[in-house]
Write a protein that holds these residues in place. Structure first.
Motif, PDB file in Angstrom:
ATOM      1  N   SER A 183      31.556  21.426  55.176  1.00  0.00           N
ATOM      2  CA  SER A 183      30.204  20.865  55.138  1.00  0.00           C
ATOM      3  C   SER A 183      29.373  21.399  56.297  1.00  0.00           C
ATOM      4  O   SER A 183      29.858  21.550  57.419  1.00  0.00           O
ATOM      5  CB  SER A 183      30.263  19.332  55.239  1.00  0.00           C
ATOM      6  OG  SER A 183      30.894  18.777  54.116  1.00  0.00           O
ATOM      7  N   HIS A 184      28.114  21.669  56.029  1.00  0.00           N
ATOM      8  CA  HIS A 184      27.181  22.090  57.064  1.00  0.00           C
ATOM      9  C   HIS A 184      26.910  20.921  58.017  1.00  0.00           C
ATOM     10  O   HIS A 184      26.973  19.748  57.628  1.00  0.00           O
ATOM     11  CB  HIS A 184      25.878  22.558  56.406  1.00  0.00           C
ATOM     12  CG  HIS A 184      24.967  23.306  57.318  1.00  0.00           C
ATOM     13  ND1 HIS A 184      24.153  22.666  58.232  1.00  0.00           N
ATOM     14  CD2 HIS A 184      24.731  24.640  57.463  1.00  0.00           C
ATOM     15  CE1 HIS A 184      23.455  23.566  58.893  1.00  0.00           C
ATOM     16  NE2 HIS A 184      23.788  24.766  58.461  1.00  0.00           N
ATOM     17  N   SER A 185      26.582  21.245  59.254  1.00  0.00           N
ATOM     18  CA  SER A 185      26.336  20.197  60.253  1.00  0.00           C
ATOM     19  C   SER A 185      25.194  19.264  59.838  1.00  0.00           C
ATOM     20  O   SER A 185      25.158  18.102  60.245  1.00  0.00           O
ATOM     21  CB  SER A 185      26.027  20.823  61.614  1.00  0.00           C
ATOM     22  OG  SER A 185      24.874  21.645  61.544  1.00  0.00           O
ATOM     23  N   ARG A 186      24.267  19.758  59.015  1.00  0.00           N
ATOM     24  CA  ARG A 186      23.129  18.921  58.623  1.00  0.00           C
ATOM     25  C   ARG A 186      23.527  17.787  57.672  1.00  0.00           C
ATOM     26  O   ARG A 186      22.740  16.854  57.453  1.00  0.00           O
ATOM     27  CB  ARG A 186      22.040  19.785  57.985  1.00  0.00           C
ATOM     28  CG  ARG A 186      21.261  20.590  59.013  1.00  0.00           C
ATOM     29  CD  ARG A 186      20.181  21.431  58.358  1.00  0.00           C
ATOM     30  NE  ARG A 186      19.409  22.129  59.367  1.00  0.00           N
ATOM     31  CZ  ARG A 186      18.293  21.659  59.906  1.00  0.00           C
ATOM     32  NH1 ARG A 186      17.836  20.481  59.535  1.00  0.00           N
ATOM     33  NH2 ARG A 186      17.637  22.353  60.818  1.00  0.00           N
ATOM     34  N   ALA A 206      14.766  24.993  59.677  1.00  0.00           N
ATOM     35  CA  ALA A 206      15.214  24.639  58.334  1.00  0.00           C
ATOM     36  C   ALA A 206      16.456  25.451  57.995  1.00  0.00           C
ATOM     37  O   ALA A 206      16.714  26.507  58.565  1.00  0.00           O
ATOM     38  CB  ALA A 206      14.104  24.924  57.328  1.00  0.00           C
ATOM     39  N   THR A 207      17.234  24.950  57.053  1.00  0.00           N
ATOM     40  CA  THR A 207      18.440  25.637  56.615  1.00  0.00           C
ATOM     41  C   THR A 207      18.299  25.994  55.150  1.00  0.00           C
ATOM     42  O   THR A 207      17.988  25.132  54.322  1.00  0.00           O
ATOM     43  CB  THR A 207      19.672  24.734  56.811  1.00  0.00           C
ATOM     44  OG1 THR A 207      19.766  24.383  58.192  1.00  0.00           O
ATOM     45  CG2 THR A 207      20.942  25.442  56.379  1.00  0.00           C
ATOM     46  N   GLU A 216      17.979   9.170  61.152  1.00  0.00           N
ATOM     47  CA  GLU A 216      17.116   9.992  61.997  1.00  0.00           C
ATOM     48  C   GLU A 216      15.851  10.421  61.255  1.00  0.00           C
ATOM     49  O   GLU A 216      14.762  10.483  61.836  1.00  0.00           O
ATOM     50  CB  GLU A 216      17.906  11.228  62.461  1.00  0.00           C
ATOM     51  CG  GLU A 216      17.202  12.059  63.518  1.00  0.00           C
ATOM     52  CD  GLU A 216      18.065  13.202  64.031  1.00  0.00           C
ATOM     53  OE1 GLU A 216      17.488  14.272  64.342  1.00  0.00           O
ATOM     54  OE2 GLU A 216      19.295  13.034  64.107  1.00  0.00           O
ATOM     55  N   ILE A 217      15.995  10.703  59.971  1.00  0.00           N
ATOM     56  CA  ILE A 217      14.830  11.090  59.163  1.00  0.00           C
ATOM     57  C   ILE A 217      13.869   9.909  59.033  1.00  0.00           C
ATOM     58  O   ILE A 217      12.645  10.060  59.137  1.00  0.00           O
ATOM     59  CB  ILE A 217      15.286  11.612  57.788  1.00  0.00           C
ATOM     60  CG1 ILE A 217      16.093  12.900  57.973  1.00  0.00           C
ATOM     61  CG2 ILE A 217      14.094  11.844  56.860  1.00  0.00           C
ATOM     62  CD1 ILE A 217      16.752  13.417  56.709  1.00  0.00           C
ATOM     63  N   PHE A 218      14.411   8.707  58.832  1.00  0.00           N
ATOM     64  CA  PHE A 218      13.581   7.506  58.764  1.00  0.00           C
ATOM     65  C   PHE A 218      12.811   7.301  60.069  1.00  0.00           C
ATOM     66  O   PHE A 218      11.607   7.030  60.058  1.00  0.00           O
ATOM     67  CB  PHE A 218      14.461   6.292  58.479  1.00  0.00           C
ATOM     68  CG  PHE A 218      13.747   4.981  58.570  1.00  0.00           C
ATOM     69  CD1 PHE A 218      12.815   4.608  57.615  1.00  0.00           C
ATOM     70  CD2 PHE A 218      14.009   4.104  59.618  1.00  0.00           C
ATOM     71  CE1 PHE A 218      12.143   3.397  57.697  1.00  0.00           C
ATOM     72  CE2 PHE A 218      13.347   2.891  59.710  1.00  0.00           C
ATOM     73  CZ  PHE A 218      12.421   2.533  58.746  1.00  0.00           C
ATOM     74  N   GLU A 219      13.501   7.453  61.181  1.00  0.00           N
ATOM     75  CA  GLU A 219      12.847   7.248  62.480  1.00  0.00           C
ATOM     76  C   GLU A 219      11.753   8.269  62.730  1.00  0.00           C
ATOM     77  O   GLU A 219      10.766   7.984  63.430  1.00  0.00           O
ATOM     78  CB  GLU A 219      13.900   7.304  63.587  1.00  0.00           C
ATOM     79  CG  GLU A 219      14.848   6.102  63.562  1.00  0.00           C
ATOM     80  CD  GLU A 219      16.031   6.253  64.501  1.00  0.00           C
ATOM     81  OE1 GLU A 219      16.221   7.376  65.037  1.00  0.00           O
ATOM     82  OE2 GLU A 219      16.769   5.271  64.697  1.00  0.00           O
ATOM     83  N   ALA A 254      15.990  16.572  52.067  1.00  0.00           N
ATOM     84  CA  ALA A 254      15.310  16.499  53.370  1.00  0.00           C
ATOM     85  C   ALA A 254      16.233  16.840  54.535  1.00  0.00           C
ATOM     86  O   ALA A 254      15.759  17.279  55.589  1.00  0.00           O
ATOM     87  CB  ALA A 254      14.696  15.109  53.570  1.00  0.00           C
ATOM     88  N   HIS A 255      17.539  16.657  54.371  1.00  0.00           N
ATOM     89  CA  HIS A 255      18.451  16.981  55.475  1.00  0.00           C
ATOM     90  C   HIS A 255      18.526  18.480  55.754  1.00  0.00           C
ATOM     91  O   HIS A 255      19.029  18.889  56.793  1.00  0.00           O
ATOM     92  CB  HIS A 255      19.849  16.411  55.227  1.00  0.00           C
ATOM     93  CG  HIS A 255      20.432  16.685  53.888  1.00  0.00           C
ATOM     94  ND1 HIS A 255      20.023  16.031  52.743  1.00  0.00           N
ATOM     95  CD2 HIS A 255      21.396  17.550  53.493  1.00  0.00           C
ATOM     96  CE1 HIS A 255      20.721  16.472  51.713  1.00  0.00           C
ATOM     97  NE2 HIS A 255      21.556  17.396  52.134  1.00  0.00           N
TER      98      HIS A 255
END
Length: 271
Positions: free
Chosen positions: A171-174, A2-3, A184-187, A114-115
């Motif tokens: 911007s952060h990579s996330r 987590a970030t 990706e979160i949906f999958e 969530a990201h």
């Protein structure tokens, strides 16, 4: 992993003041889904990564108890200090270690957070805490944003996007999850009964001061402040001056509309 972002007390205060709550279209999308899939699941909703509570409040009308959780102590302090319905409470904890019993949560929600999570661990927690028949609602607003005022909306949006462009390299990579509409979160959501809606548009009433404050609240601006404080200090006043001049408005409290596109992932755990 987590970030952790939005940790400082000053940033948390800016976040509370300027981050906007979910708009009508997003709220209606979520509530309609809940009524369709789980009309009797109304006991406990958990808003994970709640920040200072922007998305938590509207759940209080449907659920007997709503708990907002965030890893940031500063954010939770701001949430607790703000007025809220009596059935809402807040606590500090990671998204990947939720202090709820197995099968006890009717709705697990997350708004533009969530990201930042460890996606795999969070999904394991979602599977564990959600009751059979319960639902998940994970949304984010995108960078598909525009400003609307009179006949100068296109120019205002251009000024806003030019400011964003200066911040984007910080911007952060996330943030890639947001740019990819949470694909990706949906999958990763472990329930077969799920859908991802990518075309929810809301018109948020705002002021020029609110637009400037929103930019100040985002994580790239905070990184910009650390890396190039002199340039960061001129960005916001410069943007505000250009917006007001374009609008022909004397006050930063002049109202306008902030249009934003949301993505929302909805899922239902089989009963």
């Amino acid at each position: 992993m987590a970030t952790q972002m939005f940790e400082g007390t000053q940033h948390a205060a800016v976040y509370l003041k300027y981050r906007f709550a979910p708009g009508k279209e997003l709220k209606d999308t979520i509530l309609t889904y809940l009524q369709e899939k789980a009309p009797s699941c109304t006991q406990l909703a958990v808003d994970v990564g709640c920040g200072s509570g922007q998305g938590t409040a509207f759940l209080a009308d449907r659920f007997a108890k709503v708990v907002g959780t965030d890893i940031s102590q500063a954010q939770i302090q701001e949430a607790k200090a703000a007025p809220s319905p009596p059935n809402i409470s807040y606590l500090v904890c990671p998204a990947e270690e939720l202090p709820f019993e197995d099968g006890s949560v009717d709705l697990l929600a997350s708004f533009t957070a969530a990201h930042w999570f460890d996606i795999g661990k969070f999904m394991n927690e979602a599977k564990r805490v959600l009751r059979p028949g319960g639902c998940v609602a994970i949304s984010t607003y995108t960078i598909d944003m525009s400003l609307h005022y009179g006949d100068c909306s296109e120019k205002l949006t251009q000024i806003f996007r030019e400011a964003w462009d200066q911040l984007f390299k910080y911007s952060h990579s996330r943030v890639k999850h947001v740019l990819e509409d949470y694909k990706e979160i949906f999958e990763a959501l472990p329930f077969p009964d799920k859908k991802r809606i990518t075309n929810i548009y809301d018109k948020i009433p705002m002021t020029v001061a609110g637009v400037v404050g929103y930019i100040e609240s985002v994580s790239p601006y905070q990184a910009f402040m650390k890396n190039d404080p002199e340039a960061a200090k001129t960005l916001l006043p410069g943007m505000e001056k250009r917006l007001l001049e374009t609008m022909g408005a004397p006050s930063r409290d002049t109202p306008l509309e902030f249009w934003v596109r949301h993505v929302c992932i909805l899922g239902h755990k089989e009963a």
